[in-house]
Write an enzyme that holds these catalytic residues in place. Structure first.
Site, PDB file in Angstrom:
ATOM      1  N   PRO A   2       0.737  -1.244   0.000  1.00 21.25           N
ATOM      2  CA  PRO A   2       0.000   0.000   0.000  1.00 21.25           C
ATOM      3  C   PRO A   2       0.773   1.304   0.000  1.00 21.25           C
ATOM      4  O   PRO A   2       1.385   1.662   0.998  1.00 21.25           O
ATOM      5  CB  PRO A   2      -0.785  -0.102   1.306  1.00 21.25           C
ATOM      6  CG  PRO A   2       0.068  -0.943   2.198  1.00 21.25           C
ATOM      7  CD  PRO A   2       1.026  -1.677   1.344  1.00 21.25           C
ATOM      8  N   GLU A   3       0.723   2.057  -1.059  1.00 20.23           N
ATOM      9  CA  GLU A   3       0.913   3.491  -0.973  1.00 20.23           C
ATOM     10  C   GLU A   3      -0.413   4.061  -1.466  1.00 20.23           C
ATOM     11  O   GLU A   3      -1.363   3.288  -1.674  1.00 20.23           O
ATOM     12  CB  GLU A   3       2.144   3.938  -1.781  1.00 20.23           C
ATOM     13  CG  GLU A   3       3.435   3.427  -1.126  1.00 20.23           C
ATOM     14  CD  GLU A   3       4.739   3.984  -1.681  1.00 20.23           C
ATOM     15  OE1 GLU A   3       4.747   5.120  -2.182  1.00 20.23           O
ATOM     16  OE2 GLU A   3       5.750   3.274  -1.612  1.00 20.23           O
ATOM     17  N   LYS A  52      -3.514   7.345   2.428  1.00 23.85           N
ATOM     18  CA  LYS A  52      -3.463   5.890   2.612  1.00 23.85           C
ATOM     19  C   LYS A  52      -4.625   5.377   3.451  1.00 23.85           C
ATOM     20  O   LYS A  52      -4.615   4.238   3.887  1.00 23.85           O
ATOM     21  CB  LYS A  52      -2.126   5.491   3.252  1.00 23.85           C
ATOM     22  CG  LYS A  52      -0.911   5.851   2.400  1.00 23.85           C
ATOM     23  CD  LYS A  52       0.375   5.617   3.169  1.00 23.85           C
ATOM     24  CE  LYS A  52       1.564   6.143   2.378  1.00 23.85           C
ATOM     25  NZ  LYS A  52       2.796   6.148   3.187  1.00 23.85           N
ATOM     26  N   ARG A 297      12.423   4.146   7.409  1.00 21.11           N
ATOM     27  CA  ARG A 297      12.362   3.260   6.251  1.00 21.11           C
ATOM     28  C   ARG A 297      13.673   3.348   5.489  1.00 21.11           C
ATOM     29  O   ARG A 297      14.398   4.340   5.587  1.00 21.11           O
ATOM     30  CB  ARG A 297      11.224   3.673   5.292  1.00 21.11           C
ATOM     31  CG  ARG A 297       9.973   4.159   5.944  1.00 21.11           C
ATOM     32  CD  ARG A 297       9.067   3.073   6.458  1.00 21.11           C
ATOM     33  NE  ARG A 297       9.058   1.923   5.603  1.00 21.11           N
ATOM     34  CZ  ARG A 297       8.919   0.690   6.062  1.00 21.11           C
ATOM     35  NH1 ARG A 297       8.798   0.486   7.345  1.00 21.11           N
ATOM     36  NH2 ARG A 297       8.896  -0.314   5.239  1.00 21.11           N
TER      37      ARG A 297
END
Length: 309
Positions: A2-3, A52, A297
């Site tokens: 998911p983005e 999102k 990240r």
DNA sequence: GTTTAATGGGTAT
DNA sequence: TACCCCTTAAACT
């Protein structure tokens, strides 16, 4: 996975599959039994994505709020005849006349009020997939960037600055514009940011259409060609709420005989300029792609192409 | 068989 | 900065 493009594609897919109907809801895995009971058989008015976040709005101000987090998946598939048995840890299952939606691994699955939904939306920055609509202008993101001491790469992951961009689009869009990820956000020239914003509007829309992240120019050209072939007015048709959905064989979902619109991967092979290419040669300059954890990240970038100018 | 990483994000320290 | 949650599949031993 998911983005923003994933959630917008899901909203469109769920809308086509279930809006205006009363899907049965259950929690085969057992961790959302009460919530499923609240929406079971209830009329779904619409599905909507913001950044999102995904919202399924049912009648009576009952709203299902879903956030997939890092590993969540929502599979929407078509069936005929017997409803297929759930596989794995399905927290929520929606069953319609011809479609099944199975949700696994989400970090947020809850019933919320309209007020709670509004509060969630109020925390989000502008969403490139809603460009041109109320308060979704890039200037809002620029204003936030001007007031922070953080690097540009950090702010690109901050959903309250810009909504819908995740780690992969972050890495790739920084490379596409040859921007140093560690440059303070307040030093990014507005004209540069606006170019990046326009690029994200295009990239995310193509991501929605194909159900995958495409950032390499040769693939983007092919993708745009396919969209033009499907719809003469695709240049603006695949923006906003008139996005074309393309299935895994590159066919328009609507013309593919009612086949399921959402697939886990699209027709293009996974290929990126910098993402997960640590130690490999940059396609542009040949120097080694580097990596470092930024905003929790793994950021990937080319130290030469993206050197501060 | 076990460990790790994955396109997120919240909360505690 | 660390650790937590969610689930799966590929990469290890």
């Amino acid at each position: 996975m998911p983005e923003g493009h994933t959630l917008h594609r899901l909203a469109l897919t769920l809308d086509r599959a279930f809006a205006g109907t009363r899907p049965r809801a259950s929690s085969p895995q057992g961790r959302f039994v009460d919530g499923a009971a609240l929406i079971d058989g209830r009329l779904l008015e619409r599905a909507e994505a913001w950044g999102k976040h995904l919202f399924l709005v049912f009648e009576g101000d009952v709203i299902l709020n879903i956030h997939l987090g890092l590993i969540g998946v929502l599979d929407v598939t078509g069936y005929e005849g017997v409803v297929p048995a759930p596989v794995g840890a399905v927290r929520l299952r929606l069953v319609g006349e011809r479609h099944v939606a199975d949700l696994r691994g989400a970090t947020v699955v809850e019933i919320v009020t309209p007020e709670e939904m509004d509060a969630t939306l109020a925390r989000l920055g502008p969403d490139p997939l809603r460009a041109g609509t109320e308060s979704n202008e890039p200037e809002r993101a620029l204003a936030r960037m001007a007031r922070t001491g953080r690097t540009f790469a950090e702010t690109l992951m901050d959903q309250s600055v810009i909504a819908g961009v995740g780690n992969l689009y972050r890495c790739e869009v920084l490379f596409r514009h040859r921007v140093d990820p560690f440059r303070p956000a307040k030093e990014i020239r507005p004209a540069t940011f606006l170019r990046i914003w326009d690029d994200l509007v295009d990239l995310l829309a193509i991501g929605v259409a194909f159900g995958q992240i495409i950032t390499m120019e040769h693939q983007l050209e092919e993708a745009r060609e396919i969209l033009r072939g499907l719809d003469e007015s695709a240049s603006d048709a695949y923006r906003h709420h008139r996005l074309t959905l393309v299935d895994w064989q590159g066919r328009d979902e609507a013309e593919a005989g009612g086949r399921p619109a959402y697939e886990r991967s699209g027709p293009f092979p996974r290929e990126y300029a910098v993402y997960q290419r640590n130690g490999e040669a940059c396609y542009t300059c040949g120097s080694r792609i580097r990596t470092r954890v930024v905003a929790g990240r793994n950021l990937f970038w080319c130290g030469r192409c993206q050197r501060r100018r």
